[in-house]
Design an enzyme around this catalytic site. Structure first.
Site, PDB file in Angstrom:
ATOM      1  N   GLY A  37      -0.473   5.948   4.553  1.00 60.26           N
ATOM      2  CA  GLY A  37      -1.215   5.615   3.485  1.00 60.26           C
ATOM      3  C   GLY A  37      -1.127   6.630   2.298  1.00 60.26           C
ATOM      4  CB  SER A  38      -3.871   6.981  -0.547  1.00 60.98           C
ATOM      5  OG  SER A  38      -3.518   5.674  -0.804  1.00 60.98           O
ATOM      6  CB  THR A  39      -3.346  10.959   4.106  1.00 65.32           C
ATOM      7  OG1 THR A  39      -2.446  10.218   4.954  1.00 65.32           O
ATOM      8  CG2 THR A  39      -4.551  10.363   4.427  1.00 65.32           C
TER       9      THR A  39
END
Length: 578
Positions: free
Chosen positions: A307-309
């Site tokens: 995801g956004s990591t």
């Protein structure tokens, strides 16, 4: 006197043959009698002295020894596994196994033996009956020596004990997924015990003994080959930090009602694994009711979409293109953007924002626009350079490589999704490994589960200027207005990034199941540790990474830095309630 009468009165002469024959027979008899002892001595010499005679001394000795001499195995002592400070994580303790010869064991003694072993007589009797044509079987394995001695004290015919070792794990389930365990024969089956089995196991020895007809040892003839002990293994784990990480993760998973969770803590400078914990876990000292699903080390075997990591690495690709700088403005109006038939939207319309705000607010719209402005190969190259789709270097059994796509032609939705961590998969360890570049100024060192006296120099994969700029952006994520304010701790600044993704199942993405992530570094000004927390299937009302994973990071990191005696920074007045 007539002539006839004269001849009749003649005295007959003695026959000379009779006496001669009698003397010869006597001499022969005497010689035979004299030769018998010599023949007996010669025969005895053949049997006991002359080795070359057919079925003589050598043959008879070998036959005798084959019936009385036995070679017994001397178990080698398995090496000790310790943490980086010498705390024991796995050690072997002496045990004894009870063995019987079913062909010599009197079944009338079954109740007496069963009582000593604490088992049911009918079950033991049935087991012995199944092995009735054998001369060897175990009836009890790895008993404490005192218990085994009580059984041997019964002096039952055909029953004896074998010495051996059994593994004991002082940390129990806390370090189970890393250390692993051995089977009943002391062979590694999981974790470090499996990965370093040849190193730990050593070489068994042997000794020769003489046994009587009942199988009892009547004489120890000495050691034929000495056993060589296994070598010790010192892990990079710090047991203090391992206990801390395990406790907080276990409590959080239980409180949230989550399906599972993983946490990985790395030394920011060396890449060594300081802690690695998973939930659910198991007790390696009592494996009678272990579920196979609990055995795997999820931190390195389970893959998730990050995801956004991954957005910080997309920012690096943008900075490397020289088309973007931290102050570059991106228009996200009206709060959503359509790419290739798919709509990407933000939590709300953030309007025009610079790159720092893109990271702080975790804008899908802005990061997608940047991805469509960059060659997809450049973005993928950054991901690959920081370790995505590659082994981490630990050599841990069962490690997953994850997935980093490389299609011949990139579909627009693939380009946009890759920028915010969809369409690829990573392990918790891989993600933590990648985030070390923000602590080292762009240098990527291999991770290690073993303590490193001289850590590898590593390879520069990103220019230090860019990692420093992105690190400053990551600091804002935990500050007011960011998505991970609950990751901040009072005495130490934190830099990091949240991530939230739908779980991937057999039928694709699950609408009601999520994975919450937080990847962070602290102290942010001079990072000492890098940590990743992953929670699988957190509660529906609090499934974001900033809610489900970030608070765990904060609790573990704050205590860990104190244990490591890292000097605190200025008190942070903006710490969120966790």
């Amino acid at each position: 006197m007539t002539k006839k009468n004269a001849s009749a009165k003649k005295i007959p002469r003695a026959n000379p043959v009779g006496p001669v024959f009698s003397r010869a027979r006597a001499i022969c008899a005497a010689l035979v009698l004299l030769g018998l002892p010599g023949a007996l001595v010669w025969n005895l010499a053949q049997l006991q002295v002359i080795p070359s005679a057919e079925k003589g001394f050598t043959f008879l000795q070998e036959q005798g020894e084959a019936r009385t001499l036995r070679e017994e195995v001397i178990q080698s002592y398995r090496g000790v596994i310790t943490d980086r400070n010498g705390e024991i994580l796995a050690v072997s303790t002496p045990v004894k196994s009870i063995v019987i010869n079913p062909q010599r064991f009197d079944l009338k003694n079954t109740p007496q033996l069963a009582k000593a072993l604490g088992v049911k007589p009918d079950e033991l009797g049935a087991k012995i009956a199944r092995f009735g044509d054998k001369q060897f079987m175990y009836v009890a394995r790895n008993l404490p020596p005192q218990e085994a001695d009580n059984v041997i004290a019964l002096k039952l015919d055909g029953v004896w004990a074998e010495k051996g070792f059994q593994r004991f794990y002082p940390a129990g389930e806390v370090a189970a997924h890393v250390v692993g365990f051995t089977d009943i024969d002391d062979r590694g089956r999981e974790g470090i015990e499996l990965a370093f089995d040849n190193w730990l196991s050593g070489t068994p020895g042997s000794r020769q003994v003489m046994k009587d007809l009942k199988g009892n040892v009547v004489k120890d003839l000495g050691i034929k080959r000495a056993a060589a002990s296994g070598k010790d293994v010192q892990l990079s784990l710090d047991l203090r930090l391992q206990y801390l990480a395990y406790r907080e993760l276990k409590n959080a998973v239980a409180e949230q009602g989550a399906a599972s969770g993983s946490i990985v803590m790395l030394d920011a400078h060396t890449g060594e694994v300081l802690a690695m914990a998973n939930q659910p876990s198991y007790n390696p000292n009592n494996r009678t009711q272990i579920q196979p699903a609990r055995l795997r080390n999820r931190a390195i075997t389970d893959i998730v979409e990050p995801g956004s990591t991954m957005k910080p690495f997309t920012i690096i690709a943008a900075l490397e293109s020289k088309r973007y700088v931290p102050s570059t403005k991106i228009d996200t109006n009206p709060g959503w953007w359509r790419v290739g038939g798919k709509t990407y939207s933000d939590f709300k319309n953030y309007g025009v924002m610079d790159l720092t705000t893109v990271i702080q607010k975790s804008s899908q719209v802005a990061i997608s626009k940047m991805a469509m402005d960059l060659p997809p190969e450049d973005l993928r190259d950054v991901f690959y350079r920081v370790g995505m789709g590659q082994p981490s270097g630990t050599g841990f059994p069962g490690e997953a490589l994850g997935k980093l796509p490389n299609p011949r032609r990139w579909h627009p939705t693939e380009r946009a999704a890759l920028a915010f961590g969809h369409g690829l998969s990573v392990t918790a360890l891989q993600l933590a490994h990648a985030y070390t570049v923000f602590a080292t100024g762009g240098v990527l060192r291999p991770t290690s589960i073993l303590k490193q006296e001289n850590p590898a120099d590593g390879v520069r994969v990103v220019d230090a200027k860019y990692t420093k700029q992105v690190l400053e952006m990551l600091k804002t994520v935990t500050q007011p207005g960011g998505t991970a304010t609950r990751a901040q701790i009072k005495a130490y600044p934190v830099a990091g990034k949240t991530g939230t993704a739908h779980k991937v199942g057999e039928g694709g993405y699950a609408d009601d199941k999520y994975v919450a992530l937080f990847a962070g570094l602290t102290p942010a000004d001079n990072p000492e540790i890098v940590m990743v927390v992953i929670i699988h299937e957190p509660p529906q009302e609090h499934y974001y990474g900033g809610e489900a994973a970030a608070p765990i990071f904060a609790r573990v990191a704050e205590s860990a830095l104190r244990i490591l005696q890292v000097p605190p920074s200025a008190p942070n007045q903006n710490v969120a309630v966790r």
